[in-house]
Design an enzyme around this catalytic site. Sequence first.
Site, short mmCIF file in Angstrom:
data_model
loop_
_atom_site.label_atom_id
_atom_site.label_comp_id
_atom_site.label_asym_id
_atom_site.label_seq_id
_atom_site.Cartn_x
_atom_site.Cartn_y
_atom_site.Cartn_z
N GLU A 62 37.51 34.02 43.59
CA GLU A 62 38.88 33.51 43.51
C GLU A 62 39.89 34.49 44.09
O GLU A 62 40.79 34.10 44.83
CB GLU A 62 39.26 33.22 42.04
N CYS A 90 37.50 33.48 35.13
CA CYS A 90 37.50 34.44 34.04
C CYS A 90 38.96 34.83 33.73
O CYS A 90 39.88 34.41 34.45
CB CYS A 90 36.69 35.67 34.44
N CYS A 93 40.76 36.34 36.82
CA CYS A 93 41.07 35.38 37.87
C CYS A 93 42.11 34.36 37.42
O CYS A 93 42.95 33.94 38.22
CB CYS A 93 39.79 34.71 38.36
#
Length: 156
Positions: A62, A90, A93
């Site tokens: 990302e 996560c 990100c």
Amino acid sequence: MTNDEAMERALALAADAAADGEVPVGALVLDADGRVIGEGRNARGGQTHDDHAQPDPLAHAEVLAMRAAAARLGTWNLADCTLVVTLEPCPMCAGACLQTHVGRIVFGAWDAKLGACGSIWDIPRDPHVGHAPEVYGGVREAECARILADFFAARR
């Protein structure tokens, strides 16, 4: 480009990551017209097409896709863009999505360990955060989960 078509490209990027021994996650950023303006795949070990690449613990798919999109647009603000990624972002990100003001997050597999867009945490919809991108999970979920499961099964 539809979410399904974009996820197909993200899955191809994830397969490339797996081939290099990286956790198979692929991501791309689409502009407001649905054109790909940034791509990324996990590259924390530094296994990229650049022979001089160094290990980078922050080289999540990302982040790399958003960096490429920002460079292409000449701005950090991705408000009119969509991030498409094979795995639920996560916390790092998801935070990067807020910092770039990305307009939409589309992901495939849910992450029961570190998911931060609805499963474990819901950072994009936290009421303390000013920017709130749209979030769509489960796009081609089975395929996205399978590439991860196959990768980890081969290492056990």
